[in-house]
Design a protein around this motif. Sequence first.
Motif, PDB file in Angstrom:
ATOM      1  N   SER A   2      68.517  52.158  40.203  1.00 20.00           N
ATOM      2  CA  SER A   2      68.768  53.064  41.326  1.00 20.00           C
ATOM      3  C   SER A   2      69.923  53.970  40.936  1.00 20.00           C
ATOM      4  O   SER A   2      71.102  53.620  41.093  1.00 20.00           O
ATOM      5  CB  SER A   2      69.098  52.268  42.589  1.00 20.00           C
ATOM      6  OG  SER A   2      67.989  51.493  42.974  1.00 20.00           O
ATOM      7  N   LEU A   3      69.591  55.133  40.413  1.00 18.62           N
ATOM      8  CA  LEU A   3      70.589  56.040  39.856  1.00 18.62           C
ATOM      9  C   LEU A   3      71.284  56.837  40.944  1.00 18.62           C
ATOM     10  O   LEU A   3      70.637  57.453  41.788  1.00 18.62           O
ATOM     11  CB  LEU A   3      69.930  56.995  38.858  1.00 18.62           C
ATOM     12  CG  LEU A   3      70.850  58.005  38.179  1.00 18.62           C
ATOM     13  CD1 LEU A   3      71.863  57.294  37.287  1.00 18.62           C
ATOM     14  CD2 LEU A   3      70.042  59.014  37.369  1.00 18.62           C
ATOM     15  N   LEU A   4      72.611  56.823  40.904  1.00 15.95           N
ATOM     16  CA  LEU A   4      73.433  57.599  41.832  1.00 15.95           C
ATOM     17  C   LEU A   4      74.385  58.470  41.028  1.00 15.95           C
ATOM     18  O   LEU A   4      75.087  57.978  40.152  1.00 15.95           O
ATOM     19  CB  LEU A   4      74.231  56.663  42.748  1.00 15.95           C
ATOM     20  CG  LEU A   4      75.273  57.321  43.667  1.00 15.95           C
ATOM     21  CD1 LEU A   4      74.585  58.181  44.715  1.00 15.95           C
ATOM     22  CD2 LEU A   4      76.134  56.264  44.332  1.00 15.95           C
ATOM     23  N   VAL A   5      74.378  59.764  41.317  1.00 19.12           N
ATOM     24  CA  VAL A   5      75.302  60.703  40.677  1.00 19.12           C
ATOM     25  C   VAL A   5      76.251  61.243  41.740  1.00 19.12           C
ATOM     26  O   VAL A   5      75.804  61.701  42.798  1.00 19.12           O
ATOM     27  CB  VAL A   5      74.555  61.888  40.023  1.00 19.12           C
ATOM     28  CG1 VAL A   5      75.551  62.864  39.410  1.00 19.12           C
ATOM     29  CG2 VAL A   5      73.588  61.389  38.974  1.00 19.12           C
ATOM     30  N   GLU A  93      68.384  58.720  42.762  1.00 20.26           N
ATOM     31  CA  GLU A  93      67.087  58.396  42.179  1.00 20.26           C
ATOM     32  C   GLU A  93      66.473  59.602  41.459  1.00 20.26           C
ATOM     33  O   GLU A  93      67.086  60.156  40.560  1.00 20.26           O
ATOM     34  CB  GLU A  93      66.172  57.787  43.243  1.00 20.26           C
ATOM     35  CG  GLU A  93      66.644  56.403  43.672  1.00 20.26           C
ATOM     36  CD  GLU A  93      65.636  55.673  44.532  1.00 20.26           C
ATOM     37  OE1 GLU A  93      64.838  56.328  45.234  1.00 20.26           O
ATOM     38  OE2 GLU A  93      65.653  54.430  44.516  1.00 20.26           O
ATOM     39  N   ASP A  94      65.265  60.037  41.836  1.00 24.20           N
ATOM     40  CA  ASP A  94      64.594  61.104  41.086  1.00 24.20           C
ATOM     41  C   ASP A  94      65.398  62.403  41.073  1.00 24.20           C
ATOM     42  O   ASP A  94      65.406  63.132  40.082  1.00 24.20           O
ATOM     43  CB  ASP A  94      63.200  61.373  41.653  1.00 24.20           C
ATOM     44  CG  ASP A  94      62.214  60.270  41.285  1.00 24.20           C
ATOM     45  OD1 ASP A  94      62.564  59.415  40.451  1.00 24.20           O
ATOM     46  OD2 ASP A  94      61.091  60.259  41.838  1.00 24.20           O
ATOM     47  N   ARG A  95      66.079  62.696  42.174  1.00 25.50           N
ATOM     48  CA  ARG A  95      66.892  63.917  42.226  1.00 25.50           C
ATOM     49  C   ARG A  95      68.079  63.810  41.276  1.00 25.50           C
ATOM     50  O   ARG A  95      68.530  64.811  40.714  1.00 25.50           O
ATOM     51  CB  ARG A  95      67.376  64.182  43.658  1.00 25.50           C
ATOM     52  CG  ARG A  95      66.288  64.702  44.583  1.00 25.50           C
ATOM     53  CD  ARG A  95      66.844  64.937  45.982  1.00 25.50           C
ATOM     54  NE  ARG A  95      67.855  65.978  45.974  1.00 25.50           N
ATOM     55  CZ  ARG A  95      67.615  67.270  46.149  1.00 25.50           C
ATOM     56  NH1 ARG A  95      66.366  67.695  46.308  1.00 25.50           N
ATOM     57  NH2 ARG A  95      68.591  68.143  46.148  1.00 25.50           N
ATOM     58  N   ALA A  96      68.582  62.601  41.088  1.00 27.10           N
ATOM     59  CA  ALA A  96      69.679  62.401  40.144  1.00 27.10           C
ATOM     60  C   ALA A  96      69.194  62.614  38.712  1.00 27.10           C
ATOM     61  O   ALA A  96      69.892  63.215  37.887  1.00 27.10           O
ATOM     62  CB  ALA A  96      70.254  60.991  40.307  1.00 27.10           C
ATOM     63  N   PHE A 337      59.443  60.573  33.209  1.00 26.78           N
ATOM     64  CA  PHE A 337      60.467  59.539  33.124  1.00 26.78           C
ATOM     65  C   PHE A 337      60.350  58.571  34.299  1.00 26.78           C
ATOM     66  O   PHE A 337      60.427  57.349  34.126  1.00 26.78           O
ATOM     67  CB  PHE A 337      61.852  60.177  33.101  1.00 26.78           C
ATOM     68  CG  PHE A 337      62.972  59.183  32.947  1.00 26.78           C
ATOM     69  CD1 PHE A 337      63.313  58.700  31.692  1.00 26.78           C
ATOM     70  CD2 PHE A 337      63.683  58.729  34.046  1.00 26.78           C
ATOM     71  CE1 PHE A 337      64.348  57.783  31.537  1.00 26.78           C
ATOM     72  CE2 PHE A 337      64.711  57.807  33.900  1.00 26.78           C
ATOM     73  CZ  PHE A 337      65.039  57.337  32.645  1.00 26.78           C
ATOM     74  N   GLY A 338      60.140  59.120  35.488  1.00 22.37           N
ATOM     75  CA  GLY A 338      60.017  58.269  36.677  1.00 22.37           C
ATOM     76  C   GLY A 338      58.824  57.333  36.580  1.00 22.37           C
ATOM     77  O   GLY A 338      58.926  56.147  36.898  1.00 22.37           O
TER      78      GLY A 338
END
Length: 477
Positions: A2-5, A93-96, A337-338
Amino acid sequence: MSLLVLGLSHRTAPVGLLERAALTGDAPRRLLHAAAAAAPVGEAALVSTCNRIELYTDVDKFHAGVDELSVLLAEHTGVSIEELTAHLYVHYEDRAVHHLFSVACGLDSMVVGEGQILGQLRDGLSLAQEQSTAGRGLNELFQQALRVGKRAHTETGIDRAGQSLVTFGLERVAEATGPIAGKRALVVGAGSMSSLAATTLARAGVSELVIVNRTEDRAVRLAAALADHGAWAVPFADLGSALAGADLVVSCTGAAGTVLSAADITAAAARRSGSTPLALLDLAMPRDVDTEAHGLDGVHVVDLETLAEAAAQTDGAAGALDVEAVRRIVAQEVDSFGSAQRAAAITPTVVALRTKASEVVRAELERLDGRLPELDARSRSELAQTVNRVVDKLLHSPTVRVKQLAGEPGGASYAEALRELFDLDPAAVQAVAGAPVRVPAQAPTPGVARDDRAPPGLRAPPAPRTDAQHPYRARPG
């Protein structure tokens, strides 16, 4: 993962704030360790350049991740959380992933299309690897981002749309003080940006090229690399004399304070011969050149604030087709990638299911051995093969199909369904994956109470898989 930027850049914050927030010395490493040690964070990487500070993290709680990382960013930059909040952005997530790929391609740079960002991303990944804060997830993500950036520069003409910040800055200097060729140049600093500046100046045909750096050995090495262009190094103690003998100065050090004071610049300008002003190109963050130098007679200063204004005026004027082509590449790569990540995430569950099926078969065959001791070895072998074939055929279609479905948005739910339906032991899945099973962090719907540790003024984030309405402004891409 769960990617968070979470970060701030030239697109969301004024240069003055970026300068105050700049991470110097050991600060990047300390912030990286603090972020990785935060309770909601599993992995962390930091991208810190002259016009952006971004934390890339794998989190298991959206709210807590945003809250704790924003507080850490405030603590390590020295800018209050209240002031930072208005300029921070969050991608999830995908937006990151989309944001990182766009950054790698130069779409989010001050000078659109510049290629230096690839080296800066590589530096960010290397630091995270050296400090052991990046695991498999961030390693794969950053490696893919670097590949996407290279693909964009190879398959499109984005290089024509953009320039390095050095080249862009020198063009602004030339507009005000005349051609670079034939000028006496001084480079202050010997890092990657200074090296690029020295190389660019040498190729532009300057008549003299002097390198000054606090660590003299590094200046000597850089000058030796450009010896064919007549470059030489002088001790940092002789900076004043070198300044007086220059027509053009490019400064980019990692110093936390002013390197070229207004008094030094005034004295140098007074000692110079010639009618053209002393040109100063300051590419450092925080800035190397005293802000008072902007008002001095016989001096022309170009710094990151000047370049940001110039870039805003030229943004979109050239290379529009190439930029659009890169955007299509980014969108395609984000989807790929997703899908790959979602498909890979279900593999440990599928393996655990097949392992459990094999254990059930083994147990039943052992029970059969006890009940039918008269069976000969050949019959037992045939029975074992038959039962295993039946189980394999029953599991083949559903496991193949679930891997396909897992590659689609929302695919994580299929792994959860398998674990629930077949009562799979989470520890067994973890043993296959080699890492804890993490349920993707879900951003709760508006109105859900936030974590008590949230900094003042934060509202609830948006519904799952979107960050468009978060109080920290989400940015396109």
